[in-house]
Write a protein that holds these residues in place. Structure first.
Motif, mmCIF file in Angstrom:
data_model
loop_
_atom_site.group_PDB
_atom_site.id
_atom_site.type_symbol
_atom_site.label_atom_id
_atom_site.label_comp_id
_atom_site.label_asym_id
_atom_site.label_seq_id
_atom_site.Cartn_x
_atom_site.Cartn_y
_atom_site.Cartn_z
ATOM 1 N N THR A 15 3.363 -1.447 -10.615
ATOM 2 C CA THR A 15 2.431 -1.954 -9.598
ATOM 3 C C THR A 15 2.860 -1.369 -8.267
ATOM 4 O O THR A 15 4.048 -1.240 -7.977
ATOM 5 N N LEU A 16 1.885 -1.040 -7.475
ATOM 6 C CA LEU A 16 2.165 -0.473 -6.159
ATOM 7 C C LEU A 16 2.536 -1.583 -5.187
ATOM 8 O O LEU A 16 2.118 -2.734 -5.354
ATOM 9 N N PRO A 17 3.289 -1.256 -4.134
ATOM 10 C CA PRO A 17 3.599 -2.281 -3.129
ATOM 11 C C PRO A 17 2.322 -2.703 -2.395
ATOM 12 O O PRO A 17 1.368 -1.935 -2.290
ATOM 13 N N SER A 18 2.317 -3.938 -1.910
ATOM 14 C CA SER A 18 1.119 -4.420 -1.209
ATOM 15 C C SER A 18 0.980 -3.747 0.156
ATOM 16 O O SER A 18 -0.132 -3.524 0.636
ATOM 17 N N THR A 19 2.113 -3.408 0.776
ATOM 18 C CA THR A 19 2.080 -2.629 2.023
ATOM 19 C C THR A 19 2.999 -1.428 1.854
ATOM 20 O O THR A 19 3.958 -1.476 1.084
ATOM 21 N N TYR A 20 2.677 -0.371 2.596
ATOM 22 C CA TYR A 20 3.478 0.841 2.488
ATOM 23 C C TYR A 20 3.655 1.427 3.887
ATOM 24 O O TYR A 20 2.692 1.571 4.642
ATOM 25 N N THR A 21 4.899 1.762 4.197
ATOM 26 C CA THR A 21 5.195 2.377 5.484
ATOM 27 C C THR A 21 5.357 3.876 5.278
ATOM 28 O O THR A 21 6.226 4.325 4.531
ATOM 29 N N LYS A 22 4.507 4.645 5.945
ATOM 30 C CA LYS A 22 4.539 6.097 5.820
ATOM 31 C C LYS A 22 5.711 6.655 6.624
ATOM 32 O O LYS A 22 6.318 5.961 7.433
ATOM 33 N N SER A 23 6.021 7.925 6.413
ATOM 34 C CA SER A 23 7.154 8.568 7.081
ATOM 35 C C SER A 23 6.995 8.603 8.604
ATOM 36 O O SER A 23 7.977 8.647 9.334
ATOM 37 N N ASP A 24 5.745 8.547 9.081
ATOM 38 C CA ASP A 24 5.526 8.555 10.535
ATOM 39 C C ASP A 24 5.614 7.157 11.139
ATOM 40 O O ASP A 24 5.391 6.967 12.343
ATOM 41 N N GLY A 25 5.928 6.147 10.294
ATOM 42 C CA GLY A 25 6.081 4.776 10.786
ATOM 43 C C GLY A 25 4.825 3.927 10.678
ATOM 44 O O GLY A 25 4.889 2.717 10.861
ATOM 45 N N SER A 26 3.676 4.530 10.406
ATOM 46 C CA SER A 26 2.452 3.741 10.289
ATOM 47 C C SER A 26 2.465 2.956 8.967
ATOM 48 O O SER A 26 3.027 3.402 7.972
ATOM 49 N N VAL A 27 1.844 1.794 8.996
ATOM 50 C CA VAL A 27 1.845 0.899 7.846
ATOM 51 C C VAL A 27 0.436 0.849 7.241
ATOM 52 O O VAL A 27 -0.550 0.726 7.965
ATOM 53 N N ILE A 28 0.382 0.929 5.926
ATOM 54 C CA ILE A 28 -0.892 0.817 5.210
ATOM 55 C C ILE A 28 -0.903 -0.557 4.545
ATOM 56 O O ILE A 28 -0.060 -0.854 3.689
ATOM 57 N N LEU A 29 -1.839 -1.400 4.968
ATOM 58 C CA LEU A 29 -2.001 -2.721 4.360
ATOM 59 C C LEU A 29 -2.878 -2.601 3.127
ATOM 60 O O LEU A 29 -3.682 -1.676 2.996
ATOM 61 N N PHE A 31 -2.133 -1.706 0.232
ATOM 62 C CA PHE A 31 -1.844 -0.392 -0.351
ATOM 63 C C PHE A 31 -2.258 -0.319 -1.819
ATOM 64 O O PHE A 31 -2.699 0.724 -2.287
ATOM 65 N N ARG A 32 -2.152 -1.425 -2.529
ATOM 66 C CA ARG A 32 -2.533 -1.447 -3.953
ATOM 67 C C ARG A 32 -4.003 -1.113 -4.157
ATOM 68 O O ARG A 32 -4.411 -0.639 -5.204
ATOM 69 N N LYS A 33 -4.811 -1.411 -3.156
ATOM 70 C CA LYS A 33 -6.252 -1.192 -3.271
ATOM 71 C C LYS A 33 -6.718 0.054 -2.514
ATOM 72 O O LYS A 33 -7.902 0.267 -2.342
ATOM 73 N N ALA A 34 -5.761 0.849 -2.072
ATOM 74 C CA ALA A 34 -6.099 2.050 -1.305
ATOM 75 C C ALA A 34 -6.818 3.068 -2.195
ATOM 76 O O ALA A 34 -6.667 3.076 -3.418
ATOM 77 N N SER A 35 -7.586 3.929 -1.571
ATOM 78 C CA SER A 35 -8.323 4.973 -2.303
ATOM 79 C C SER A 35 -7.346 6.000 -2.872
ATOM 80 O O SER A 35 -6.196 6.104 -2.432
#
Length: 185
Positions: A15-29, A31-35
């Motif tokens: 299962t993917l994490p629910s949030t993911y922090t990219k290398s540039d520091g931005s956070v994707i909320l 994340f499990r439902k991301a395209s």
């Protein structure tokens, strides 16, 4: 299932994490439902299980297939011509080579399977054969015909096994008494 390659290692995520922090520091909320595009931009790719024949192939480790943008398993054909050095009683190589996969061994196994299946098919009517031998009471013609058909089929299957020329084709041979018309090639 998703995976990504990090420092040369494939990491699998059931299962993917629910949030993911990219290398540039931005956070994707969420994340499990991301395209798919968002996931792949973060380095997460589908894990694809390849189809393979476990009798004749082995499934290796995971790797990233760049051309298809997926993580998959390496599939390798088994080398049925492998040989090994024969070791003598003194523990030293004798200089002789022997095949690892012997066609005679797999043929013997398949023929044993044929005989076992034939025996199972004949077993319900064995009592009539015993009765004939012990008391000379006739075997019904239906039973005699059925038993003759089973024995003929067993002989046919055994001849097919003995006609196999390679370990791989003998290994892949499917022992089946009286195939349906759909299964006949």
């Amino acid at each position: 299932m998703k995976a990504r390659v990090k420092n040369g290692q494939v990491q699998v995520y059931k299962t993917l994490p629910s949030t993911y922090t990219k290398s540039d520091g931005s956070v994707i909320l969420n994340f499990r439902k991301a395209s798919t595009e968002v996931l792949e931009s973060a380095g997460f790719y589908d894990v694809v299980k390849p189809s393979y024949d476990p009798q004749t192939q082995t499934k290796g480790g995971l790797y990233f297939d760049e051309s298809n943008s997926v993580v998959t398993y390496d599939v390798t054909d088994i080398d049925f011509s492998q040989e090994f050095d024969v070791i003598g009683e003194d523990g030293e190589p004798t200089g002789e080579k022997e095949k690892r996969y012997k066609i005679a061994d797999i043929k013997a196994s398949k023929i044993s399977e044929i005989k076992s299946k034939a025996g199972s098919l004949l077993q319900p009517t064995d009592w009539q054969i015993i009765r004939k031998a012990e008391r000379d009471i006739a075997i019904s013609s239906d039973v005699a015909t059925e038993r003759a058909g089973i024995l003929t089929e067993a002989d046919r299957l055994e001849a097919e096994v003995n006609a196999k020329k390679s370990y791989k084709t003998a290994l892949q041979y499917n022992v089946q008494f009286f195939p349906s018309s759909d299964e006949i090639e």
